[in-house]
Write an enzyme that holds these catalytic residues in place. Structure first.
Site, PDB file in Angstrom:
ATOM      1  CB  SER A 146      41.950  45.105  35.440  1.00 11.15           C
ATOM      2  OG  SER A 146      43.194  44.749  34.997  1.00 11.15           O
ATOM      3  CE1 TYR A 160      42.956  42.751  40.449  1.00 12.41           C
ATOM      4  CE2 TYR A 160      43.854  42.868  38.197  1.00 12.41           C
ATOM      5  CZ  TYR A 160      43.239  43.559  39.316  1.00 12.41           C
ATOM      6  OH  TYR A 160      43.059  44.805  39.136  1.00 12.41           O
TER       7      TYR A 160
END
Ligand SMILES: NC(=O)c1ccc[n+]([C@@H]2O[C@H](COP(=O)([O-])OP(=O)(O)OC[C@H]3O[C@@H](n4cnc5c(N)ncnc54)[C@H](OP(=O)(O)O)[C@@H]3O)[C@@H](O)[C@H]2O)c1
Length: 257
Positions: A146, A160
């Site tokens: 990401s 995350y």
């Protein structure tokens, strides 16, 4: 048996029941590849299989129930798909969970579940994929990281982002280990905002950088097919933004995220 010398590849995708994983399955099938699709929601996988086979009746698509936090199941399913197809050319470690809360606010359970899925679950997938690749002497490992992995993120993104940085490092470590060995390839993708179930609550008006699933996944698939070592996807605006994200002084960085 093996598919060496023919254009069709066998691709195992985790988290294929929705969002980026499901769309990667569609686009890889359009390119003529066979698929092993894994997720917990097998009804979704069966629907996807039917949909793809209507367009491409010659494709071979196997569906397997898999919770990536069940580590024994990850090894069992990967070994089973390798045996069923005879070879797995590419594994896309894509299953992920986007939830989380600011650290120290009483939601260790939520952050732990994200870490268990996105990092420990990914470690199990990488281990199982590498076991298959070592046995068949080659393969292409793809990690869906990401943009948030590029720098420590605040609040609900902290855990995350750390899991996605951890996943990227696992695959970078393997790239270093296998440097110069023919047949092994490693790709780390850093997606920006791409429409999926994970960000279903966010509209395009709210997030002008969000691109439709098909467009974002087309950029992912192009980078994977080229076996890029790493790619921010879509390249615009994310490749230039990656430099800003990594190097902007903290007061500037805090303003842009
Ligand atoms: N969309 C974005 O903007 C974006 C940006 C950067 C990175 N990513 C990453 O892209 C990947 C795909 O996410 P998405 O955006 O497509 O979201 P999504 O639509 O929510 O898809 C997530 C997928 O992961 C699977 N999954 C979640 N927990 C799992 C578990 N414990 N075991 C097995 N499968 C599990 C889900 O399947 P089941 O629920 O059926 O198991 C689903 O297929 C994730 O790793 C995410 O972090 C997305």
């Amino acid at each position: 048996m093996g598919k060496t010398g023919d254009m069709t590849q066998t691709i195992l995708i985790t988290g294929a029941s929705s969002g980026l994983g499901a769309e990667m399955a569609r686009q890889f099938a359009d390119l003529g590849h066979d698929l092993g699709l894994c997720a917990r929601r097998t009804d979704r996988l069966e629907e996807l299989r039917t949909e793809i086979l209507q367009r491409h009746p010659d494709r071979r698509i196997e569906v397997r129930a898999l919770d990536v936090t069940d580590h024994d199941a990850v090894f069992t399913v990967f070994r089973d798909l390798a045996a069923t197809f005879g070879r797995v050319d590419r594994v896309v470690v894509n299953a992920g969970r986007g939830k989380g809360a600011a650290l120290g606010t009483g939601r260790f359970d939520d952050n732990r579940d994200t870490a268990a899925t996105n990092f420990v679950g990914a470690l199990a997938q990488v281990e199982a994929a590498m076991e298959v690749f070592r046995a068949q002497r080659g393969g292409h490992l793809v990690a869906v990281s990401s943009m948030s992995a590029l720098r420590g993120m605040p609040k609900s993104m902290t855990t995350y982002a750390a899991t996605k940085a951890g996943l990227a490092h696992l695959v970078e470590g393997l790239r270093t280990e296998f440097y110069g060995k023919p047949g092994y390839d490693f790709t780390v993708l850093y997606p920006g905002y791409i429409a999926s179930e994970m960000n279903a609550g966010v509209t395009a008006a709210e997030n002008k950088m969000m691109v439709p699933t098909e467009k974002g996944v087309a950029a992912m698939v192009a980078a994977i097919e080229k076996k890029r070592a790493s790619a921010c996807v879509p390249a615009l605006p994310w490749a230039p933004l990656s430099i800003l994200m990594k190097h902007a002084p903290l007061p500037v960085f805090r303003k842009i995220i």
